[in-house]
Design a protein around this motif. Sequence first.
Motif, PDB file in Angstrom:
ATOM      1  N   PRO A  56       0.819  -1.212   0.000  1.00 52.66           N
ATOM      2  CA  PRO A  56       0.000   0.000   0.000  1.00 52.66           C
ATOM      3  C   PRO A  56       0.856   1.266   0.000  1.00 52.66           C
ATOM      4  O   PRO A  56       1.999   1.258   0.445  1.00 52.66           O
ATOM      5  CB  PRO A  56      -0.802  -0.105   1.293  1.00 52.66           C
ATOM      6  CG  PRO A  56       0.017  -0.977   2.175  1.00 52.66           C
ATOM      7  CD  PRO A  56       0.775  -1.915   1.266  1.00 52.66           C
ATOM      8  N   GLY A  57       0.273   2.341  -0.485  1.00 52.47           N
ATOM      9  CA  GLY A  57       0.932   3.643  -0.442  1.00 52.47           C
ATOM     10  C   GLY A  57       0.586   4.361   0.849  1.00 52.47           C
ATOM     11  O   GLY A  57      -0.115   3.826   1.704  1.00 52.47           O
ATOM     12  N   GLN A  58       1.082   5.561   0.981  1.00 53.66           N
ATOM     13  CA  GLN A  58       0.799   6.363   2.175  1.00 53.66           C
ATOM     14  C   GLN A  58      -0.591   6.974   2.080  1.00 53.66           C
ATOM     15  O   GLN A  58      -1.018   7.384   1.002  1.00 53.66           O
ATOM     16  CB  GLN A  58       1.797   7.517   2.301  1.00 53.66           C
ATOM     17  CG  GLN A  58       3.194   7.127   2.677  1.00 53.66           C
ATOM     18  CD  GLN A  58       4.085   8.355   2.751  1.00 53.66           C
ATOM     19  OE1 GLN A  58       4.077   9.201   1.870  1.00 53.66           O
ATOM     20  NE2 GLN A  58       4.871   8.428   3.822  1.00 53.66           N
ATOM     21  N   ASP A  59      -1.276   7.026   3.204  1.00 47.75           N
ATOM     22  CA  ASP A  59      -2.539   7.760   3.301  1.00 47.75           C
ATOM     23  C   ASP A  59      -2.234   9.079   3.984  1.00 47.75           C
ATOM     24  O   ASP A  59      -1.569   9.103   5.029  1.00 47.75           O
ATOM     25  CB  ASP A  59      -3.566   7.009   4.159  1.00 47.75           C
ATOM     26  CG  ASP A  59      -4.187   5.840   3.417  1.00 47.75           C
ATOM     27  OD1 ASP A  59      -4.122   5.836   2.175  1.00 47.75           O
ATOM     28  OD2 ASP A  59      -4.732   4.943   4.078  1.00 47.75           O
ATOM     29  N   LYS A  60      -2.698  10.158   3.389  1.00 43.39           N
ATOM     30  CA  LYS A  60      -2.471  11.461   4.005  1.00 43.39           C
ATOM     31  C   LYS A  60      -3.631  12.370   3.642  1.00 43.39           C
ATOM     32  O   LYS A  60      -4.009  12.475   2.485  1.00 43.39           O
ATOM     33  CB  LYS A  60      -1.163  12.063   3.513  1.00 43.39           C
ATOM     34  CG  LYS A  60      -0.699  13.246   4.340  1.00 43.39           C
ATOM     35  CD  LYS A  60       0.683  13.699   3.927  1.00 43.39           C
ATOM     36  CE  LYS A  60       1.710  12.769   4.538  1.00 43.39           C
ATOM     37  NZ  LYS A  60       3.064  13.278   4.449  1.00 43.39           N
ATOM     38  N   TRP A  61      -4.228  12.985   4.646  1.00 39.80           N
ATOM     39  CA  TRP A  61      -5.288  13.959   4.423  1.00 39.80           C
ATOM     40  C   TRP A  61      -4.649  15.337   4.407  1.00 39.80           C
ATOM     41  O   TRP A  61      -3.992  15.748   5.363  1.00 39.80           O
ATOM     42  CB  TRP A  61      -6.333  13.883   5.531  1.00 39.80           C
ATOM     43  CG  TRP A  61      -7.202  12.682   5.407  1.00 39.80           C
ATOM     44  CD1 TRP A  61      -6.983  11.442   5.915  1.00 39.80           C
ATOM     45  CD2 TRP A  61      -8.431  12.604   4.694  1.00 39.80           C
ATOM     46  NE1 TRP A  61      -7.994  10.591   5.574  1.00 39.80           N
ATOM     47  CE2 TRP A  61      -8.913  11.279   4.827  1.00 39.80           C
ATOM     48  CE3 TRP A  61      -9.185  13.510   3.964  1.00 39.80           C
ATOM     49  CZ2 TRP A  61     -10.096  10.857   4.257  1.00 39.80           C
ATOM     50  CZ3 TRP A  61     -10.369  13.089   3.401  1.00 39.80           C
ATOM     51  CH2 TRP A  61     -10.811  11.779   3.538  1.00 39.80           C
ATOM     52  N   VAL A  62      -4.836  16.044   3.289  1.00 42.45           N
ATOM     53  CA  VAL A  62      -4.265  17.382   3.163  1.00 42.45           C
ATOM     54  C   VAL A  62      -5.341  18.369   2.747  1.00 42.45           C
ATOM     55  O   VAL A  62      -6.391  17.986   2.218  1.00 42.45           O
ATOM     56  CB  VAL A  62      -3.102  17.429   2.142  1.00 42.45           C
ATOM     57  CG1 VAL A  62      -1.935  16.571   2.595  1.00 42.45           C
ATOM     58  CG2 VAL A  62      -3.556  17.038   0.759  1.00 42.45           C
ATOM     59  N   GLU A  63      -5.067  19.626   3.010  1.00 42.87           N
ATOM     60  CA  GLU A  63      -5.946  20.704   2.586  1.00 42.87           C
ATOM     61  C   GLU A  63      -5.142  21.590   1.651  1.00 42.87           C
ATOM     62  O   GLU A  63      -3.989  21.929   1.937  1.00 42.87           O
ATOM     63  CB  GLU A  63      -6.403  21.500   3.814  1.00 42.87           C
ATOM     64  CG  GLU A  63      -7.378  22.594   3.494  1.00 42.87           C
ATOM     65  CD  GLU A  63      -7.898  23.251   4.773  1.00 42.87           C
ATOM     66  OE1 GLU A  63      -8.979  23.833   4.681  1.00 42.87           O
ATOM     67  OE2 GLU A  63      -7.252  23.172   5.818  1.00 42.87           O
ATOM     68  N   LEU A  64      -5.733  21.923   0.517  1.00 48.07           N
ATOM     69  CA  LEU A  64      -5.079  22.801  -0.453  1.00 48.07           C
ATOM     70  C   LEU A  64      -5.693  24.183  -0.333  1.00 48.07           C
ATOM     71  O   LEU A  64      -6.901  24.343  -0.365  1.00 48.07           O
ATOM     72  CB  LEU A  64      -5.279  22.275  -1.875  1.00 48.07           C
ATOM     73  CG  LEU A  64      -4.830  20.839  -2.130  1.00 48.07           C
ATOM     74  CD1 LEU A  64      -5.163  20.419  -3.545  1.00 48.07           C
ATOM     75  CD2 LEU A  64      -3.341  20.703  -1.875  1.00 48.07           C
ATOM     76  N   GLU A  65      -4.846  25.178  -0.209  1.00 47.44           N
ATOM     77  CA  GLU A  65      -5.321  26.546  -0.143  1.00 47.44           C
ATOM     78  C   GLU A  65      -4.597  27.336  -1.219  1.00 47.44           C
ATOM     79  O   GLU A  65      -3.370  27.333  -1.276  1.00 47.44           O
ATOM     80  CB  GLU A  65      -5.034  27.160   1.229  1.00 47.44           C
ATOM     81  CG  GLU A  65      -5.517  28.577   1.328  1.00 47.44           C
ATOM     82  CD  GLU A  65      -5.298  29.175   2.710  1.00 47.44           C
ATOM     83  OE1 GLU A  65      -5.554  30.365   2.850  1.00 47.44           O
ATOM     84  OE2 GLU A  65      -4.870  28.456   3.621  1.00 47.44           O
ATOM     85  N   LEU A  66      -5.360  27.983  -2.086  1.00 48.59           N
ATOM     86  CA  LEU A  66      -4.764  28.791  -3.142  1.00 48.59           C
ATOM     87  C   LEU A  66      -4.694  30.228  -2.676  1.00 48.59           C
ATOM     88  O   LEU A  66      -5.708  30.853  -2.382  1.00 48.59           O
ATOM     89  CB  LEU A  66      -5.585  28.704  -4.435  1.00 48.59           C
ATOM     90  CG  LEU A  66      -5.027  29.506  -5.608  1.00 48.59           C
ATOM     91  CD1 LEU A  66      -3.639  28.992  -5.983  1.00 48.59           C
ATOM     92  CD2 LEU A  66      -5.949  29.418  -6.798  1.00 48.59           C
ATOM     93  N   LYS A  67      -3.474  30.727  -2.572  1.00 52.85           N
ATOM     94  CA  LYS A  67      -3.261  32.130  -2.233  1.00 52.85           C
ATOM     95  C   LYS A  67      -2.943  32.840  -3.534  1.00 52.85           C
ATOM     96  O   LYS A  67      -2.065  32.419  -4.283  1.00 52.85           O
ATOM     97  CB  LYS A  67      -2.104  32.288  -1.255  1.00 52.85           C
ATOM     98  CG  LYS A  67      -2.390  31.699   0.107  1.00 52.85           C
ATOM     99  CD  LYS A  67      -1.236  31.963   1.035  1.00 52.85           C
ATOM    100  CE  LYS A  67      -1.514  31.420   2.416  1.00 52.85           C
ATOM    101  NZ  LYS A  67      -0.418  31.695   3.334  1.00 52.85           N
ATOM    102  N   SER A  68      -3.669  33.907  -3.789  1.00 51.62           N
ATOM    103  CA  SER A  68      -3.478  34.649  -5.029  1.00 51.62           C
ATOM    104  C   SER A  68      -2.063  35.206  -5.108  1.00 51.62           C
ATOM    105  O   SER A  68      -1.462  35.551  -4.101  1.00 51.62           O
ATOM    106  CB  SER A  68      -4.474  35.802  -5.120  1.00 51.62           C
ATOM    107  OG  SER A  68      -5.781  35.327  -5.033  1.00 51.62           O
TER     108      SER A  68
END
Length: 187
Positions: A56-68
């Motif tokens: 199996p691969g890694q499980d990771k919960w991430v949040e993406l935030e786009l800063k202008s």
Amino acid sequence: EEDPALEAGAEIQEFVRGQVLVDLDRSDDQVIVAEGGHGGRGNTMAKPHVAVPGSPGQDKWVELELKSIADVGLVGMPNAGKSTLLSAVSRAAPRIAPYPFTTVAPYIGQADFRDLQGFTIADVPGLVEDAHLGRGLGHEFLRHLERTKVLLYVIDVARSEDPFEDLLCLQREVELYSYSMAQKPCG
């Protein structure tokens, strides 16, 4: 097959703790956030059933935030004329109305010159006094001005009782948000 791409300005944070894992501030940045697993071998559909499972691969919960990302960031009180200025110097079409908090999301415009040079301008919702305490919408959107090179303070001198005090109030709010942002060149 193309790799999934994020625009420059994306920040990848750990979902639970909010810790910044990587800040993609250039368009050519590349990063691996989680390693994929190794594939197995064999075929479970064939006879005899011979297969070796993969890992199996890694499980990771991430949040993406786009800063202008813009060259100039407009900072001002609600209804100071930031969106009007942006629409006058670029092709951006922000919503403009005669009541506060018309701008509820950041707008980016491109100001072009005859020599084909230009710069980008970011307009964010207006700041009010005590925005750092949760009043208004401003502090939530100031993160979009973190990457600007210059802050342009827009003051409505026709409606203000004390334009200089308005400027000082805006500068205080920016400094309470981020000291380093408050040190940017301003106009």
